[in-house]
Design an enzyme around this catalytic site. Sequence first.
Site, PDB file in Angstrom:
ATOM      1  N   LYS A  80       0.821  -1.214   0.000  1.00  0.00           N
ATOM      2  CA  LYS A  80       0.000   0.000   0.000  1.00  0.00           C
ATOM      3  C   LYS A  80       0.863   1.275   0.000  1.00  0.00           C
ATOM      4  CE  LYS A  80      -4.007  -2.162   2.292  1.00  0.00           C
ATOM      5  NZ  LYS A  80      -4.969  -2.026   3.411  1.00  0.00           N
ATOM      6  N   TYR A 107     -12.453  -2.331  -3.566  1.00  0.00           N
ATOM      7  CA  TYR A 107     -12.975  -2.449  -2.206  1.00  0.00           C
ATOM      8  C   TYR A 107     -14.501  -2.335  -2.158  1.00  0.00           C
ATOM      9  CZ  TYR A 107      -8.391  -2.351   0.123  1.00  0.00           C
ATOM     10  OH  TYR A 107      -7.133  -2.662   0.598  1.00  0.00           O
ATOM     11  N   ASN A 129      -2.035   0.356   6.715  1.00  0.00           N
ATOM     12  CA  ASN A 129      -1.518  -0.897   7.277  1.00  0.00           C
ATOM     13  C   ASN A 129      -0.668  -1.720   6.314  1.00  0.00           C
ATOM     14  OD1 ASN A 129      -3.613  -1.779   5.716  1.00  0.00           O
ATOM     15  ND2 ASN A 129      -4.779  -2.738   7.355  1.00  0.00           N
ATOM     16  N   HIS A 167      -2.131  -5.444   1.539  1.00  0.00           N
ATOM     17  CA  HIS A 167      -3.406  -6.137   1.336  1.00  0.00           C
ATOM     18  C   HIS A 167      -3.098  -7.563   0.914  1.00  0.00           C
ATOM     19  CE1 HIS A 167      -7.375  -7.234  -0.127  1.00  0.00           C
ATOM     20  NE2 HIS A 167      -6.733  -7.805  -1.131  1.00  0.00           N
ATOM     21  N   GLU A 212      -9.765 -10.833  -7.299  1.00  0.00           N
ATOM     22  CA  GLU A 212      -8.793  -9.750  -7.161  1.00  0.00           C
ATOM     23  C   GLU A 212      -7.649  -9.881  -8.162  1.00  0.00           C
ATOM     24  OE1 GLU A 212      -7.719  -9.698  -3.014  1.00  0.00           O
ATOM     25  OE2 GLU A 212      -9.715  -9.030  -2.407  1.00  0.00           O
TER      26      GLU A 212
HETATM   27  P1  IDP Z   1      -7.751  -6.813   5.578  1.00  0.00           P
HETATM   28  O1  IDP Z   1      -6.995  -5.772   4.761  1.00  0.00           O
HETATM   29  O2  IDP Z   1      -6.954  -7.267   6.774  1.00  0.00           O
HETATM   30  O3  IDP Z   1      -8.277  -7.941   4.747  1.00  0.00           O
HETATM   31  P2  IDP Z   1     -10.481  -5.757   5.631  1.00  0.00           P
HETATM   32  O4  IDP Z   1     -11.446  -6.014   6.731  1.00  0.00           O
HETATM   33  O5  IDP Z   1     -10.713  -6.441   4.303  1.00  0.00           O
HETATM   34  O6  IDP Z   1      -9.016  -6.057   6.188  1.00  0.00           O
HETATM   35  O7  IDP Z   1     -10.475  -4.202   5.383  1.00  0.00           O
HETATM   36  C1  IDP Z   1      -9.845  -3.620   4.245  1.00  0.00           C
HETATM   37  C2  IDP Z   1      -9.038  -2.415   4.678  1.00  0.00           C
HETATM   38  O8  IDP Z   1      -9.929  -1.422   5.169  1.00  0.00           O
HETATM   39  C3  IDP Z   1      -8.078  -2.704   5.854  1.00  0.00           C
HETATM   40  O9  IDP Z   1      -6.840  -3.218   5.435  1.00  0.00           O
HETATM   41  C4  IDP Z   1      -7.941  -1.333   6.469  1.00  0.00           C
HETATM   42  O10 IDP Z   1      -6.972  -0.556   5.769  1.00  0.00           O
HETATM   43  C5  IDP Z   1      -9.307  -0.739   6.255  1.00  0.00           C
HETATM   44  N1  IDP Z   1     -10.107  -0.934   7.468  1.00  0.00           N
HETATM   45  C6  IDP Z   1     -10.738  -2.055   7.858  1.00  0.00           C
HETATM   46  N2  IDP Z   1     -11.401  -1.861   9.021  1.00  0.00           N
HETATM   47  C7  IDP Z   1     -11.184  -0.584   9.356  1.00  0.00           C
HETATM   48  C8  IDP Z   1     -11.620   0.222  10.450  1.00  0.00           C
HETATM   49  O11 IDP Z   1     -12.331  -0.219  11.353  1.00  0.00           O
HETATM   50  N3  IDP Z   1     -11.178   1.508  10.448  1.00  0.00           N
HETATM   51  C9  IDP Z   1     -10.388   2.022   9.456  1.00  0.00           C
HETATM   52  N4  IDP Z   1      -9.960   1.298   8.394  1.00  0.00           N
HETATM   53  C10 IDP Z   1     -10.363   0.007   8.353  1.00  0.00           C
END
Ligand code: IDP
Length: 141
Positions: A11, A51, A114, A117, A128
Amino acid sequence: MAVERTLSIVKPDAVGKNVIGKIYDRFESNGLQIVAAKMVRLSEEVAGGFYAEHKERPFFPALIEFMTSGPVCVQVLEGEGAIAKNRELMGATNPQEADAGTIRADFAESIDANAVHGSDSPASAEREIAYFFAASDICER
Ligand code: IDP
């Protein structure tokens, strides 16, 4: 265990920190091969489509703003149990909860930014990978 392919994204935060190579090393040192790769700057449309499942979530606008804030590296990883293996190497979505030694624990600051992905299921991986790559973009190794 079956050989699988999964979609991985480094990312914008991690690209900006210049740790693409360190993250690729985690994949290559743990039995995953890169079989397709490209650096791209996602448009709002492309990030939003990727997304789409999160469209109704409160964090969606911030997620799209972040994912379009700089270039990303998109790659297809291949290996035995690649989908779960990549998720294990990534660590929990919230870096504060990620196990020590995982990519997110080592390179990410917050749940919004974070570092990586990774597809979370065979169905997501298929969708994807096809979202970013034509079959002819993926190299046999
Ligand atoms: P993942 O990336 O670990 O699969 P997902 O639940 O698919 O997590 O969520 C996609 C992305 O959305 C996450 O990597 C994160 O950057 C963002 N995200 C998910 N939950 C939250 C939240 O509660 N607050 C802010 N960003 C979130």
